[in-house]
Design a protein around this motif. Structure first.
Motif: not given
Length: 373
Positions: A265-273
């Motif tokens: 999800n967008s939250d997970a992608k943001n955290i990985l970034e």
């Protein structure tokens, strides 16, 4: 003749010129086989603890257990079987009542979780089943009452009306944790908690801690937002006598030995970034979750780091370890309308396990300022 190590019947054959010679050779082979099995010795002097250790040795020899499972089984035998009267009793002398008495003692002590007590039942049942299949004992005293014992354990630890069926973060608690985990250090301008992003990665993906510890940056396809989960890392006891290390980090397959690709999800992608930007090394082979020095992190270290964040967020009452993130994620998926089978496939677990241990049907609500389930 009994059975071989794999449970199949043992067959002895001899070839001689005369019948008398065949009989002599067969008697000799039978004697050698019986001696190798040492059945009489085990049954005459062996204890229940001895039987459990022998079964464990067999499992290790034939690579039937993962290192982490081996560690837990060793603890179960040493602390919850061998340390009690049952573990010191002779294998032949054990009856159904002895097994029932032992489980009753463990339940009355009220020190162990239901899963730990169930593990005792499983270890005893597996050891006796193994012994029966090899002709070492005639009956398994655990098998006839295993189902009854499991129900008894569940009743003992049944939840009350005020207790949660599954411990998860409420919506308000989740917001407080996220805010604290992303807090900025006023002096350095960096994140107040270096491990805060790792906790958020667990919260927004629902992956197991061991799976997160084994992640490399190359496992994430940023273009399609897909994360590949196929390994797990954990600290286990070091059984290599050549080194002085008490524990070592090992990597293996996932818990259910199945790889999976999950769409983030967008939250997970943001955290990985964010993790990538703050990493000292973000090459494809570099670990996603590391210590301050760049070494592979451990579940114990992450647990300590998260405890500090929870405390500073005013969430001292939380319990359940790092798995609370996985349960919260699964429950959030359920609340958003996902089916149980979809959730199970995403987090990599059985549907029955997901439904029972990861989805909270009863949630925290505030009634006149008092939190209730």
């Amino acid at each position: 003749m009994g059975r071989r190590w794999d449970g199949r019947p043992k067959v002895l054959t001899v070839t001689c010129e005369t019948k008398a010679a065949c009989i002599r050779e067969m008697r000799k082979k039978v004697a050698e086989w019986n001696a190798s099995q040492d059945t009489a010795g085990l049954m005459a002097k062996g204890t229940v603890g001895d039987l459990c250790w022998k079964h464990l040795e067999f499992q290790v020899e034939h690579d039937e257990l993962k290192p982490k499972s081996r560690d837990r089984r060793e603890t179960t035998i040493k602390c919850h079987i061998e340390a009690y009267a049952l573990g010191r009793m002779q294998v032949q002398a054990i009856g159904i009542s002895d097994i029932e008495k032992h489980i009753a003692i463990l339940l009355n002590e009220d020190r162990l979780s239901d899963s730990s007590v169930k593990k005792v039942v499983d270890v005893l049942n597996a050891a006796y089943t193994w012994a029966v299949s090899r002709g070492k004992v005639s009956t398994n005293p655990v098998a006839p009452i295993k189902e009854t014992l499991m129900k008894r354990i569940m009743r003992k630890h049944a939840k009350t009306v005020e207790e949660p069926d599954v411990i998860v973060l409420s919506e308000e608690e989740e917001k407080r944790f996220v805010k604290e985990a992303l807090a900025i250090n006023d002096k350095t301008g960096g994140y107040k908690y270096p491990a805060g992003l790792y906790g958020l990665l667990l919260l927004y993906t629902g992956i197991r801690v061991g799976e997160a510890l084994a992640l490399r940056f190359g496992d994430y396809d940023a273009k399609y937002g897909i994360l590949k989960i196929y390994k797990s890392a954990s600290m286990v006891r070091n059984h290599d006598e050549k080194t002085d290390k008490r524990q070592i980090m090992i990597e293996g397959t996932t818990k259910n030995q199945q790889a999976r690709n999950i769409v983030l999800n967008s939250d997970a992608k943001n955290i990985l970034e964010l993790i990538r930007r703050n990493a000292k090394d973000c090459s494809p082979d570099a670990l996603v979750i590391t210590t301050k020095t760049g070494r592979q992190n451990t579940a114990t270290n992450l647990q300590h780091r998260m405890k500090v964040i929870f405390h500073n967020a005013g969430l001292d009452s939380y319990s359940g370890g790092l798995h609370i993130f996985r349960r919260t994620f699964a429950t959030n998926m359920y609340d958003a309308g996902a089916r149980v089978e979809e959730i199970a496939a995403y987090i990599g677990d059985l549907e029955s396990t997901t439904r029972r241990y990861y989805i909270a049907i009863r949630k925290k609500v505030s009634v006149q300022g008092i939190e209730k389930q």
